[in-house]
Design a protein around this motif. Sequence first.
Motif, PDB file in Angstrom:
ATOM      1  N   MET A   4       0.677  -1.230  -0.016  1.00 56.75           N
ATOM      2  CA  MET A   4       0.014   0.186  -0.006  1.00 56.75           C
ATOM      3  C   MET A   4       0.767   1.220  -0.074  1.00 56.75           C
ATOM      4  O   MET A   4       0.601   2.129  -0.715  1.00 56.75           O
ATOM      5  CB  MET A   4      -1.009  -0.211   1.313  1.00 56.75           C
ATOM      6  CG  MET A   4      -1.948  -1.178   1.010  1.00 56.75           C
ATOM      7  SD  MET A   4      -3.025  -1.123   2.660  1.00 56.75           S
ATOM      8  CE  MET A   4      -4.477   0.151   2.073  1.00 56.75           C
ATOM      9  N   THR A   5       1.747   1.315   0.723  1.00 55.48           N
ATOM     10  CA  THR A   5       2.854   2.306   0.706  1.00 55.48           C
ATOM     11  C   THR A   5       3.513   2.646  -0.399  1.00 55.48           C
ATOM     12  O   THR A   5       3.856   3.662  -0.780  1.00 55.48           O
ATOM     13  CB  THR A   5       3.832   2.665   1.898  1.00 55.48           C
ATOM     14  OG1 THR A   5       4.662   1.089   1.867  1.00 55.48           O
ATOM     15  CG2 THR A   5       2.979   2.573   3.223  1.00 55.48           C
ATOM     16  N   ILE A  49      -5.694  -5.310  -6.462  1.00 49.90           N
ATOM     17  CA  ILE A  49      -6.026  -6.782  -6.217  1.00 49.90           C
ATOM     18  C   ILE A  49      -7.000  -7.153  -7.413  1.00 49.90           C
ATOM     19  O   ILE A  49      -6.430  -8.170  -7.926  1.00 49.90           O
ATOM     20  CB  ILE A  49      -6.900  -7.032  -4.842  1.00 49.90           C
ATOM     21  CG1 ILE A  49      -6.044  -6.483  -3.512  1.00 49.90           C
ATOM     22  CG2 ILE A  49      -7.339  -8.544  -4.756  1.00 49.90           C
ATOM     23  CD1 ILE A  49      -4.702  -7.309  -3.552  1.00 49.90           C
ATOM     24  N   GLN A  50      -7.775  -6.547  -7.851  1.00 51.65           N
ATOM     25  CA  GLN A  50      -8.761  -6.854  -8.770  1.00 51.65           C
ATOM     26  C   GLN A  50      -7.686  -7.155 -10.165  1.00 51.65           C
ATOM     27  O   GLN A  50      -8.003  -8.017 -11.078  1.00 51.65           O
ATOM     28  CB  GLN A  50      -9.757  -5.907  -9.201  1.00 51.65           C
ATOM     29  CG  GLN A  50     -10.863  -6.182  -8.205  1.00 51.65           C
ATOM     30  CD  GLN A  50     -11.490  -7.493  -8.294  1.00 51.65           C
ATOM     31  OE1 GLN A  50     -11.788  -7.918  -9.366  1.00 51.65           O
ATOM     32  NE2 GLN A  50     -11.813  -7.877  -7.169  1.00 51.65           N
ATOM     33  N   SER A  51      -6.972  -6.013 -10.214  1.00 47.15           N
ATOM     34  CA  SER A  51      -6.046  -6.240 -11.571  1.00 47.15           C
ATOM     35  C   SER A  51      -5.137  -7.521 -11.692  1.00 47.15           C
ATOM     36  O   SER A  51      -4.793  -7.953 -12.549  1.00 47.15           O
ATOM     37  CB  SER A  51      -5.148  -4.914 -11.680  1.00 47.15           C
ATOM     38  OG  SER A  51      -4.073  -4.773 -10.843  1.00 47.15           O
ATOM     39  N   ILE A  52      -4.690  -7.718 -10.155  1.00 49.22           N
ATOM     40  CA  ILE A  52      -3.723  -8.934 -10.245  1.00 49.22           C
ATOM     41  C   ILE A  52      -4.714 -10.201 -10.406  1.00 49.22           C
ATOM     42  O   ILE A  52      -4.023 -11.195 -11.388  1.00 49.22           O
ATOM     43  CB  ILE A  52      -3.215  -9.003  -8.733  1.00 49.22           C
ATOM     44  CG1 ILE A  52      -2.160  -7.987  -8.680  1.00 49.22           C
ATOM     45  CG2 ILE A  52      -2.441 -10.471  -8.508  1.00 49.22           C
ATOM     46  CD1 ILE A  52      -1.701  -7.520  -7.077  1.00 49.22           C
ATOM     47  N   LEU A  53      -5.809 -10.358  -9.861  1.00 50.86           N
ATOM     48  CA  LEU A  53      -6.738 -11.547  -9.916  1.00 50.86           C
ATOM     49  C   LEU A  53      -7.084 -11.718 -11.697  1.00 50.86           C
ATOM     50  O   LEU A  53      -7.283 -12.548 -12.028  1.00 50.86           O
ATOM     51  CB  LEU A  53      -7.781 -11.342  -9.170  1.00 50.86           C
ATOM     52  CG  LEU A  53      -7.745 -11.378  -7.726  1.00 50.86           C
ATOM     53  CD1 LEU A  53      -9.069 -11.291  -6.986  1.00 50.86           C
ATOM     54  CD2 LEU A  53      -6.973 -12.756  -7.196  1.00 50.86           C
ATOM     55  N   HIS A  54      -7.387 -10.539 -12.215  1.00 48.92           N
ATOM     56  CA  HIS A  54      -7.926 -10.385 -13.599  1.00 48.92           C
ATOM     57  C   HIS A  54      -6.806 -10.489 -14.790  1.00 48.92           C
ATOM     58  O   HIS A  54      -7.209 -10.579 -15.921  1.00 48.92           O
ATOM     59  CB  HIS A  54      -9.015  -9.616 -13.687  1.00 48.92           C
ATOM     60  CG  HIS A  54     -10.105  -9.841 -12.839  1.00 48.92           C
ATOM     61  ND1 HIS A  54     -11.100 -10.864 -13.113  1.00 48.92           N
ATOM     62  CD2 HIS A  54     -10.647  -8.934 -11.983  1.00 48.92           C
ATOM     63  CE1 HIS A  54     -12.113 -10.580 -12.158  1.00 48.92           C
ATOM     64  NE2 HIS A  54     -11.838  -9.692 -11.438  1.00 48.92           N
ATOM     65  N   GLY A  55      -5.578 -10.770 -14.088  1.00 44.19           N
ATOM     66  CA  GLY A  55      -4.410 -10.572 -15.035  1.00 44.19           C
ATOM     67  C   GLY A  55      -4.320  -9.347 -16.204  1.00 44.19           C
ATOM     68  O   GLY A  55      -3.584  -9.512 -17.219  1.00 44.19           O
ATOM     69  N   GLU A  56      -4.532  -8.395 -15.725  1.00 40.57           N
ATOM     70  CA  GLU A  56      -4.576  -7.217 -16.390  1.00 40.57           C
ATOM     71  C   GLU A  56      -3.107  -6.880 -16.414  1.00 40.57           C
ATOM     72  O   GLU A  56      -2.075  -7.455 -15.443  1.00 40.57           O
ATOM     73  CB  GLU A  56      -5.249  -5.912 -15.878  1.00 40.57           C
ATOM     74  CG  GLU A  56      -6.828  -6.319 -15.752  1.00 40.57           C
ATOM     75  CD  GLU A  56      -7.346  -5.151 -14.983  1.00 40.57           C
ATOM     76  OE1 GLU A  56      -7.025  -3.965 -14.735  1.00 40.57           O
ATOM     77  OE2 GLU A  56      -8.640  -5.384 -15.118  1.00 40.57           O
TER      78      GLU A  56
END
Length: 86
Positions: A4-5, A49-56
């Motif tokens: 986060m930081t 987190i969403q970008s990591i999970l969705h492979g962006e």
Amino acid sequence: ASHMTGMGISRLVVAKILNHVESGITAVYDRHSYDAEKRQALNAWGRKIQSILHGEPNDVVPLQSRPGPGIGRPGIIAQRTLPDAG
């Protein structure tokens, strides 16, 4: 907390999210809830987190290889770009 930081979220806001207890005189007088700041930080973290999970596409750009530290094996250097503050 480190991620986060690393995204540009202030250490104070991260500490508030983690519910760390402050000491000193500022802790006595600063009664602001930081709710808006925490909400903004958690929304940004959720998007990450969403970008990591969705492979962006990630934000790591591979650079040239060079020997690793002290062992003579190839290593990879990477550069991380910070997301826009907007």
